[in-house]
Design a protein around this motif. Sequence first.
Motif, PDB file in Angstrom:
ATOM      1  N   MET A 114      40.560  30.165 154.162  1.00 16.97           N
ATOM      2  CA  MET A 114      40.816  29.813 152.767  1.00 16.97           C
ATOM      3  C   MET A 114      42.297  29.508 152.561  1.00 16.97           C
ATOM      4  O   MET A 114      43.149  30.304 152.913  1.00 16.97           O
ATOM      5  N   THR A 115      42.548  28.351 152.007  1.00 21.71           N
ATOM      6  CA  THR A 115      43.944  28.006 151.748  1.00 21.71           C
ATOM      7  C   THR A 115      44.235  28.065 150.255  1.00 21.71           C
ATOM      8  O   THR A 115      43.366  28.389 149.461  1.00 21.71           O
ATOM      9  N   LYS A 116      45.463  27.716 149.931  1.00 22.14           N
ATOM     10  CA  LYS A 116      45.869  27.766 148.525  1.00 22.14           C
ATOM     11  C   LYS A 116      45.170  26.653 147.738  1.00 22.14           C
ATOM     12  O   LYS A 116      45.137  25.511 148.168  1.00 22.14           O
ATOM     13  N   ILE A 117      44.619  26.991 146.603  1.00 23.59           N
ATOM     14  CA  ILE A 117      44.023  25.957 145.762  1.00 23.59           C
ATOM     15  C   ILE A 117      44.735  25.935 144.405  1.00 23.59           C
ATOM     16  O   ILE A 117      45.305  26.932 143.976  1.00 23.59           O
ATOM     17  N   GLN A 118      44.670  24.749 143.784  1.00 23.49           N
ATOM     18  CA  GLN A 118      45.321  24.591 142.481  1.00 23.49           C
ATOM     19  C   GLN A 118      44.357  23.879 141.535  1.00 23.49           C
ATOM     20  O   GLN A 118      43.795  22.852 141.900  1.00 23.49           O
ATOM     21  N   VAL A 119      44.138  24.420 140.349  1.00 21.99           N
ATOM     22  CA  VAL A 119      43.321  23.725 139.347  1.00 21.99           C
ATOM     23  C   VAL A 119      44.025  23.777 137.992  1.00 21.99           C
ATOM     24  O   VAL A 119      44.929  24.582 137.792  1.00 21.99           O
ATOM     25  N   ALA A 144      39.178  28.167 138.739  1.00 24.73           N
ATOM     26  CA  ALA A 144      40.059  28.427 139.884  1.00 24.73           C
ATOM     27  C   ALA A 144      39.352  29.282 140.935  1.00 24.73           C
ATOM     28  O   ALA A 144      39.387  28.977 142.133  1.00 24.73           O
ATOM     29  N   LEU A 145      38.682  30.344 140.491  1.00 28.90           N
ATOM     30  CA  LEU A 145      38.021  31.224 141.465  1.00 28.90           C
ATOM     31  C   LEU A 145      36.797  30.560 142.072  1.00 28.90           C
ATOM     32  O   LEU A 145      36.512  30.737 143.257  1.00 28.90           O
ATOM     33  N   ALA A 146      36.086  29.749 141.269  1.00 24.12           N
ATOM     34  CA  ALA A 146      34.943  29.011 141.822  1.00 24.12           C
ATOM     35  C   ALA A 146      35.440  28.093 142.940  1.00 24.12           C
ATOM     36  O   ALA A 146      34.824  28.011 144.010  1.00 24.12           O
ATOM     37  N   ALA A 147      36.564  27.431 142.722  1.00 25.93           N
ATOM     38  CA  ALA A 147      37.125  26.539 143.750  1.00 25.93           C
ATOM     39  C   ALA A 147      37.554  27.358 144.971  1.00 25.93           C
ATOM     40  O   ALA A 147      37.292  26.969 146.119  1.00 25.93           O
ATOM     41  N   PHE A 148      38.166  28.500 144.722  1.00 22.34           N
ATOM     42  CA  PHE A 148      38.643  29.353 145.821  1.00 22.34           C
ATOM     43  C   PHE A 148      37.473  29.842 146.683  1.00 22.34           C
ATOM     44  O   PHE A 148      37.563  29.858 147.910  1.00 22.34           O
ATOM     45  N   ALA A 181      30.464  19.359 115.620  1.00 23.94           N
ATOM     46  CA  ALA A 181      31.888  19.063 115.470  1.00 23.94           C
ATOM     47  C   ALA A 181      32.302  18.048 116.524  1.00 23.94           C
ATOM     48  O   ALA A 181      31.628  17.886 117.552  1.00 23.94           O
ATOM     49  N   ILE A 182      33.405  17.360 116.244  1.00 27.03           N
ATOM     50  CA  ILE A 182      33.980  16.426 117.216  1.00 27.03           C
ATOM     51  C   ILE A 182      35.336  17.000 117.613  1.00 27.03           C
ATOM     52  O   ILE A 182      36.161  17.323 116.744  1.00 27.03           O
ATOM     53  N   ILE A 183      35.539  17.171 118.911  1.00 25.19           N
ATOM     54  CA  ILE A 183      36.734  17.873 119.391  1.00 25.19           C
ATOM     55  C   ILE A 183      37.381  17.046 120.501  1.00 25.19           C
ATOM     56  O   ILE A 183      36.704  16.566 121.413  1.00 25.19           O
ATOM     57  N   LYS A 184      38.693  16.902 120.403  1.00 22.53           N
ATOM     58  CA  LYS A 184      39.440  16.034 121.336  1.00 22.53           C
ATOM     59  C   LYS A 184      40.178  16.886 122.362  1.00 22.53           C
ATOM     60  O   LYS A 184      40.888  17.821 121.996  1.00 22.53           O
ATOM     61  N   ASN A 185      40.032  16.529 123.631  1.00 25.70           N
ATOM     62  CA  ASN A 185      40.821  17.191 124.686  1.00 25.70           C
ATOM     63  C   ASN A 185      42.279  16.761 124.561  1.00 25.70           C
ATOM     64  O   ASN A 185      42.573  15.606 124.267  1.00 25.70           O
ATOM     65  N   ILE A 186      43.179  17.705 124.768  1.00 34.33           N
ATOM     66  CA  ILE A 186      44.613  17.413 124.721  1.00 34.33           C
ATOM     67  C   ILE A 186      45.190  17.681 126.113  1.00 34.33           C
ATOM     68  O   ILE A 186      45.186  18.820 126.585  1.00 34.33           O
ATOM     69  N   PRO A 187      45.650  16.626 126.802  1.00 30.38           N
ATOM     70  CA  PRO A 187      46.089  16.801 128.186  1.00 30.38           C
ATOM     71  C   PRO A 187      47.470  17.453 128.325  1.00 30.38           C
ATOM     72  O   PRO A 187      48.384  16.882 128.897  1.00 30.38           O
ATOM     73  N   ILE A 188      47.576  18.648 127.765  1.00 26.48           N
ATOM     74  CA  ILE A 188      48.740  19.503 128.010  1.00 26.48           C
ATOM     75  C   ILE A 188      48.136  20.644 128.814  1.00 26.48           C
ATOM     76  O   ILE A 188      47.256  21.353 128.309  1.00 26.48           O
ATOM     77  N   TYR A 189      48.542  20.752 130.085  1.00 34.97           N
ATOM     78  CA  TYR A 189      47.758  21.558 131.010  1.00 34.97           C
ATOM     79  C   TYR A 189      48.340  22.924 131.367  1.00 34.97           C
ATOM     80  O   TYR A 189      49.557  23.111 131.411  1.00 34.97           O
ATOM     81  N   MET A 190      47.428  23.844 131.663  1.00 36.90           N
ATOM     82  CA  MET A 190      47.754  25.113 132.308  1.00 36.90           C
ATOM     83  C   MET A 190      47.331  24.974 133.763  1.00 36.90           C
ATOM     84  O   MET A 190      46.323  24.329 134.049  1.00 36.90           O
ATOM     85  N   THR A 191      48.071  25.604 134.651  1.00 35.05           N
ATOM     86  CA  THR A 191      47.768  25.503 136.076  1.00 35.05           C
ATOM     87  C   THR A 191      47.494  26.890 136.658  1.00 35.05           C
ATOM     88  O   THR A 191      48.191  27.846 136.323  1.00 35.05           O
ATOM     89  N   ALA A 192      46.490  26.949 137.510  1.00 33.91           N
ATOM     90  CA  ALA A 192      46.231  28.191 138.243  1.00 33.91           C
ATOM     91  C   ALA A 192      46.359  27.914 139.729  1.00 33.91           C
ATOM     92  O   ALA A 192      45.894  26.879 140.220  1.00 33.91           O
ATOM     93  N   GLU A 193      47.010  28.822 140.437  1.00 33.68           N
ATOM     94  CA  GLU A 193      47.076  28.745 141.896  1.00 33.68           C
ATOM     95  C   GLU A 193      46.439  30.011 142.447  1.00 33.68           C
ATOM     96  O   GLU A 193      46.772  31.113 141.999  1.00 33.68           O
ATOM     97  N   VAL A 194      45.542  29.815 143.404  1.00 36.35           N
ATOM     98  CA  VAL A 194      44.872  30.966 144.019  1.00 36.35           C
ATOM     99  C   VAL A 194      45.062  30.891 145.522  1.00 36.35           C
ATOM    100  O   VAL A 194      44.905  29.825 146.119  1.00 36.35           O
ATOM    101  N   GLU A 195      45.428  32.001 146.125  1.00 37.64           N
ATOM    102  CA  GLU A 195      45.509  32.042 147.582  1.00 37.64           C
ATOM    103  C   GLU A 195      45.101  33.427 148.093  1.00 37.64           C
ATOM    104  O   GLU A 195      45.133  34.398 147.342  1.00 37.64           O
ATOM    105  N   PRO A 196      44.707  33.482 149.372  1.00 35.37           N
ATOM    106  CA  PRO A 196      44.291  34.769 149.920  1.00 35.37           C
ATOM    107  C   PRO A 196      45.441  35.771 149.851  1.00 35.37           C
ATOM    108  O   PRO A 196      46.605  35.398 149.996  1.00 35.37           O
ATOM    109  N   ALA A 197      45.116  37.026 149.607  1.00 35.19           N
ATOM    110  CA  ALA A 197      46.116  38.087 149.510  1.00 35.19           C
ATOM    111  C   ALA A 197      45.475  39.391 149.975  1.00 35.19           C
ATOM    112  O   ALA A 197      44.245  39.493 150.018  1.00 35.19           O
ATOM    113  N   PRO A 198      46.279  40.393 150.306  1.00 39.13           N
ATOM    114  CA  PRO A 198      45.707  41.667 150.778  1.00 39.13           C
ATOM    115  C   PRO A 198      44.901  42.381 149.697  1.00 39.13           C
ATOM    116  O   PRO A 198      43.964  43.112 150.005  1.00 39.13           O
TER     117      PRO A 198
END
Length: 331
Positions: free
Chosen positions: A1-6, A119-123, A27-44
Amino acid sequence: MTKIQVQTGGKLYVAGEYAVLEPGQSAIIKNIPIYMTAEVEPAPHIQLFSDMFNYSVGMQSDSNYALIQESIAVLADYMGKSLEELPPFSLSITGKMERDGIKFGIGSSGSVTVLVLKALAAFYELPLSADSLFKLASYTLIKRGDNGSMGDIACIAYDDLVFFTAFDRSRVRGWIEDKDLQTVLEKNWGYKIEVIKSGLPCDFLVGWTRQPSISKDMINLVKSSIDEIFLRATQASVLAIKSALEIGDKETIKIELEKVSDLLVGLNPAIYNETLLDLKAASQGLDVIAKSSGSGGGDCGIALSFDEDDSKILKKRWCQAGIDILYEEKW
Ligand code: PMV
Ligand code: MG
């Protein structure tokens, strides 16, 4: 497993806020492309960090990290595993949706829930559709007692402009209390999420009041005023806006967005605070429709402008009123 980013983005309501708290309303709702980032990598061992708090924790109880921890627990449950059985990881979340310590109000708590699950699903190499992501994130938030419609989650999970019809959350809450996760997920919740392809050329503009407002408190303040007349009128306008967006019918959009805005004005005076009134008034005499977005009382408002010069005038007026241009996009 390597580092993943979503990443996950934000959202803003175009129409249907408050009404969509009622099952069957849309309702009608618009996505706003101001993003949060998650990085997941193996750890002890499990290690969690968010730049919102600037300290790390594991899975021991911590009120700041409770939503992130609950999202992790739900994903493990979804995989049919206990956390101890899964390979440990370090999760780092950056890109807080705020400036100078003031939140934008574009859905950071919904976004962080979707982000952690994604993020965890990708990991763990687990494929998750946008729809499964929506159900899992809604499950997590309802379990935690969130009082929102989950329209924000629909928009953030699909990362697109969506038409969302609300499900009966108290029924789902009942299932969560006495059924296991898989059983709850297999049930038909009765919502509808449809991506809208807008055929309407215009500028989509977001004005930020720099006044933070808490949706949960606004909902508690306003909900007793939501009546059948408000619901019926809002639903009719939301449906009209959806088809007008699809066929590019500018006049209908302007009329119907004005109607939903007026309905919000009539619902509770706290929705249009002074700055949001200025945000709306700035559209006067222009080929522009502007309104408050979401629960109001601060945060953001939106505008659709049908003339480039008018967009410039609107932005100038917003600046003069102390409103920041948070985001703009050409449709
Ligand atoms: O203020 P926002 O962007 O969180 O929007 C809230 C919209 C409401 O309809 C008032 C509540 C909800 O969760 O649907
Ligand atoms: Mg808000």
